[in-house]
Design a protein around this motif. Structure first.
Motif, PDB file in Angstrom:
ATOM      1  N   PRO A   1       0.822  -1.197   0.000  1.00 43.07           N
ATOM      2  CA  PRO A   1       0.000   0.000   0.000  1.00 43.07           C
ATOM      3  C   PRO A   1       0.862   1.254   0.000  1.00 43.07           C
ATOM      4  CG  PRO A   1      -0.190  -1.206   2.091  1.00 43.07           C
ATOM      5  CD  PRO A   1       0.680  -1.984   1.190  1.00 43.07           C
ATOM      6  N   SER A   2       0.335   2.315  -0.579  1.00 47.26           N
ATOM      7  CA  SER A   2       1.096   3.554  -0.662  1.00 47.26           C
ATOM      8  C   SER A   2       0.782   4.519   0.475  1.00 47.26           C
ATOM      9  CB  SER A   2       0.804   4.254  -1.998  1.00 47.26           C
ATOM     10  OG  SER A   2      -0.550   4.659  -2.039  1.00 47.26           O
ATOM     11  N   TYR A   3      -0.122   4.124   1.379  1.00 47.46           N
ATOM     12  CA  TYR A   3      -0.512   5.003   2.467  1.00 47.46           C
ATOM     13  C   TYR A   3       0.507   4.914   3.596  1.00 47.46           C
ATOM     14  CZ  TYR A   3      -3.540   7.481   5.677  1.00 47.46           C
ATOM     15  OH  TYR A   3      -4.056   8.403   6.528  1.00 47.46           O
ATOM     16  N   GLY A   4       0.891   6.046   4.140  1.00 50.77           N
ATOM     17  CA  GLY A   4       1.826   6.081   5.265  1.00 50.77           C
ATOM     18  C   GLY A   4       3.029   6.945   4.941  1.00 50.77           C
ATOM     19  N   VAL A   5       3.764   7.284   5.979  1.00 51.30           N
ATOM     20  CA  VAL A   5       4.905   8.188   5.804  1.00 51.30           C
ATOM     21  C   VAL A   5       6.241   7.515   6.071  1.00 51.30           C
ATOM     22  CG1 VAL A   5       3.572  10.258   6.305  1.00 51.30           C
ATOM     23  CG2 VAL A   5       4.704   9.065   8.169  1.00 51.30           C
ATOM     24  N   GLY A   6       6.239   6.236   6.430  1.00 50.50           N
ATOM     25  CA  GLY A   6       7.501   5.553   6.718  1.00 50.50           C
ATOM     26  C   GLY A   6       8.106   6.019   8.025  1.00 50.50           C
ATOM     27  N   LEU A   7       7.255   6.210   9.026  1.00 54.92           N
ATOM     28  CA  LEU A   7       7.682   6.763  10.308  1.00 54.92           C
ATOM     29  C   LEU A   7       8.822   5.968  10.938  1.00 54.92           C
ATOM     30  CD1 LEU A   7       7.120   8.916  12.443  1.00 54.92           C
ATOM     31  CD2 LEU A   7       5.483   7.344  13.462  1.00 54.92           C
ATOM     32  N   ARG A   8       8.691   4.677  10.986  1.00 57.49           N
ATOM     33  CA  ARG A   8       9.731   3.840  11.613  1.00 57.49           C
ATOM     34  C   ARG A   8      11.065   4.019  10.891  1.00 57.49           C
ATOM     35  NH1 ARG A   8       7.949  -1.971  12.733  1.00 57.49           N
ATOM     36  NH2 ARG A   8       6.777  -0.780  14.229  1.00 57.49           N
ATOM     37  N   GLU A   9      11.030   3.991   9.572  1.00 59.50           N
ATOM     38  CA  GLU A   9      12.250   4.157   8.772  1.00 59.50           C
ATOM     39  C   GLU A   9      12.920   5.497   9.061  1.00 59.50           C
ATOM     40  OE1 GLU A   9      12.961   5.496   4.230  1.00 59.50           O
ATOM     41  OE2 GLU A   9      11.517   3.886   4.544  1.00 59.50           O
ATOM     42  N   ILE A  10      12.125   6.548   9.158  1.00 65.18           N
ATOM     43  CA  ILE A  10      12.668   7.891   9.384  1.00 65.18           C
ATOM     44  C   ILE A  10      13.235   8.022  10.796  1.00 65.18           C
ATOM     45  CG2 ILE A  10      12.069  10.338   9.579  1.00 65.18           C
ATOM     46  CD1 ILE A  10       9.934   9.793   7.384  1.00 65.18           C
ATOM     47  N   LEU A  11      12.471   7.586  11.783  1.00 71.42           N
ATOM     48  CA  LEU A  11      12.876   7.792  13.170  1.00 71.42           C
ATOM     49  C   LEU A  11      14.099   6.978  13.584  1.00 71.42           C
ATOM     50  CD1 LEU A  11       9.470   7.997  15.034  1.00 71.42           C
ATOM     51  CD2 LEU A  11      10.983   9.849  14.341  1.00 71.42           C
ATOM     52  N   PHE A  12      14.264   5.809  13.008  1.00 71.21           N
ATOM     53  CA  PHE A  12      15.347   4.948  13.450  1.00 71.21           C
ATOM     54  C   PHE A  12      16.540   4.914  12.497  1.00 71.21           C
ATOM     55  CE2 PHE A  12      11.571   3.376  15.664  1.00 71.21           C
ATOM     56  CZ  PHE A  12      12.032   3.511  16.965  1.00 71.21           C
ATOM     57  N   ASP A  13      16.585   5.822  11.550  1.00 73.51           N
ATOM     58  CA  ASP A  13      17.739   5.918  10.651  1.00 73.51           C
ATOM     59  C   ASP A  13      18.837   6.698  11.366  1.00 73.51           C
ATOM     60  OD1 ASP A  13      19.601   6.193   8.679  1.00 73.51           O
ATOM     61  OD2 ASP A  13      18.236   7.058   7.200  1.00 73.51           O
ATOM     62  N   GLN A  14      19.813   5.991  11.897  1.00 75.62           N
ATOM     63  CA  GLN A  14      20.871   6.609  12.687  1.00 75.62           C
ATOM     64  C   GLN A  14      21.905   7.360  11.836  1.00 75.62           C
ATOM     65  OE1 GLN A  14      20.687   6.685  16.036  1.00 75.62           O
ATOM     66  NE2 GLN A  14      18.741   5.647  15.744  1.00 75.62           N
ATOM     67  N   ASN A  15      21.842   7.209  10.522  1.00 72.48           N
ATOM     68  CA  ASN A  15      22.806   7.864   9.646  1.00 72.48           C
ATOM     69  C   ASN A  15      22.378   9.272   9.239  1.00 72.48           C
ATOM     70  OD1 ASN A  15      24.479   5.574   9.570  1.00 72.48           O
ATOM     71  ND2 ASN A  15      23.167   4.643   8.032  1.00 72.48           N
ATOM     72  N   VAL A  16      21.241   9.728   9.744  1.00 68.74           N
ATOM     73  CA  VAL A  16      20.698  11.026   9.342  1.00 68.74           C
ATOM     74  C   VAL A  16      20.483  11.875  10.587  1.00 68.74           C
ATOM     75  CG1 VAL A  16      18.774  12.166   8.170  1.00 68.74           C
ATOM     76  CG2 VAL A  16      19.556   9.935   7.370  1.00 68.74           C
ATOM     77  N   GLU A  17      20.844  13.151  10.501  1.00 69.12           N
ATOM     78  CA  GLU A  17      20.659  14.082  11.613  1.00 69.12           C
ATOM     79  C   GLU A  17      19.176  14.237  11.950  1.00 69.12           C
ATOM     80  OE1 GLU A  17      22.984  15.693  13.505  1.00 69.12           O
ATOM     81  OE2 GLU A  17      24.444  14.453  12.435  1.00 69.12           O
ATOM     82  N   THR A  18      18.886  14.548  13.200  1.00 69.84           N
ATOM     83  CA  THR A  18      17.504  14.699  13.660  1.00 69.84           C
ATOM     84  C   THR A  18      16.758  15.758  12.864  1.00 69.84           C
ATOM     85  OG1 THR A  18      18.112  14.006  15.887  1.00 69.84           O
ATOM     86  CG2 THR A  18      16.055  15.210  15.658  1.00 69.84           C
ATOM     87  N   SER A  19      17.373  16.899  12.606  1.00 68.16           N
ATOM     88  CA  SER A  19      16.685  17.970  11.874  1.00 68.16           C
ATOM     89  C   SER A  19      16.318  17.528  10.456  1.00 68.16           C
ATOM     90  CB  SER A  19      17.538  19.236  11.833  1.00 68.16           C
ATOM     91  OG  SER A  19      18.757  18.992  11.178  1.00 68.16           O
ATOM     92  N   GLU A  20      17.167  16.738   9.838  1.00 70.43           N
ATOM     93  CA  GLU A  20      16.873  16.228   8.495  1.00 70.43           C
ATOM     94  C   GLU A  20      15.741  15.203   8.540  1.00 70.43           C
ATOM     95  OE1 GLU A  20      19.094  13.979   4.793  1.00 70.43           O
ATOM     96  OE2 GLU A  20      20.313  15.086   6.227  1.00 70.43           O
ATOM     97  N   ARG A  21      15.724  14.381   9.591  1.00 71.18           N
ATOM     98  CA  ARG A  21      14.641  13.400   9.748  1.00 71.18           C
ATOM     99  C   ARG A  21      13.304  14.106   9.927  1.00 71.18           C
ATOM    100  NH1 ARG A  21      16.683   9.440  14.300  1.00 71.18           N
ATOM    101  NH2 ARG A  21      18.561  10.663  14.356  1.00 71.18           N
ATOM    102  N   ILE A  22      13.300  15.169  10.715  1.00 76.32           N
ATOM    103  CA  ILE A  22      12.061  15.924  10.941  1.00 76.32           C
ATOM    104  C   ILE A  22      11.601  16.579   9.649  1.00 76.32           C
ATOM    105  CG2 ILE A  22      11.098  17.952  12.109  1.00 76.32           C
ATOM    106  CD1 ILE A  22      12.723  17.073  14.575  1.00 76.32           C
ATOM    107  N   SER A  23      12.515  17.153   8.892  1.00 77.51           N
ATOM    108  CA  SER A  23      12.156  17.755   7.603  1.00 77.51           C
ATOM    109  C   SER A  23      11.572  16.722   6.653  1.00 77.51           C
ATOM    110  CB  SER A  23      13.381  18.408   6.961  1.00 77.51           C
ATOM    111  OG  SER A  23      13.815  19.499   7.720  1.00 77.51           O
ATOM    112  N   THR A  24      12.168  15.542   6.609  1.00 80.33           N
ATOM    113  CA  THR A  24      11.667  14.463   5.754  1.00 80.33           C
ATOM    114  C   THR A  24      10.271  14.036   6.191  1.00 80.33           C
ATOM    115  OG1 THR A  24      13.903  13.656   5.326  1.00 80.33           O
ATOM    116  CG2 THR A  24      12.107  12.099   4.950  1.00 80.33           C
TER     117      THR A  24
END
Length: 75
Positions: A1-24
């Motif tokens: 399904p295409s519904y959703g924002v990929g919250l788990r993927e964004i929040l637990f990606d340790q290779n990306v700064e917090t501000s970039e994760r929030i922007s995404t």
């Protein structure tokens, strides 16, 4: 399904700064609302980390009757 924002993927990606994760996350929320609920216009979108929580506040207008409202979600 295409519904959703990929919250788990964004929040637990340790290779990306917090501000970039929030922007995404903000961009994905906005894109999903535009795609799935086109009769709503987002006026304000805030994503704020607080300790181990994430606060999401969306101010919006229902285009059919110009009714404005706000929803807050804590994850």
């Amino acid at each position: 399904p295409s519904y959703g924002v990929g919250l788990r993927e964004i929040l637990f990606d340790q290779n990306v700064e917090t501000s970039e994760r929030i922007s995404t996350l903000k961009a994905r929320i906005d894109q999903n609302i535009q795609f799935h609920i086109p009769q709503i216009e987002v006026n304000n979108l805030q994503v704020t980390p607080e300790d181990k929580l994430l606060n999401v506040k969306i101010g919006y207008t229902i285009l059919l009757d110009n009714d404005t409202n706000e929803i807050s979600i804590t994850l």
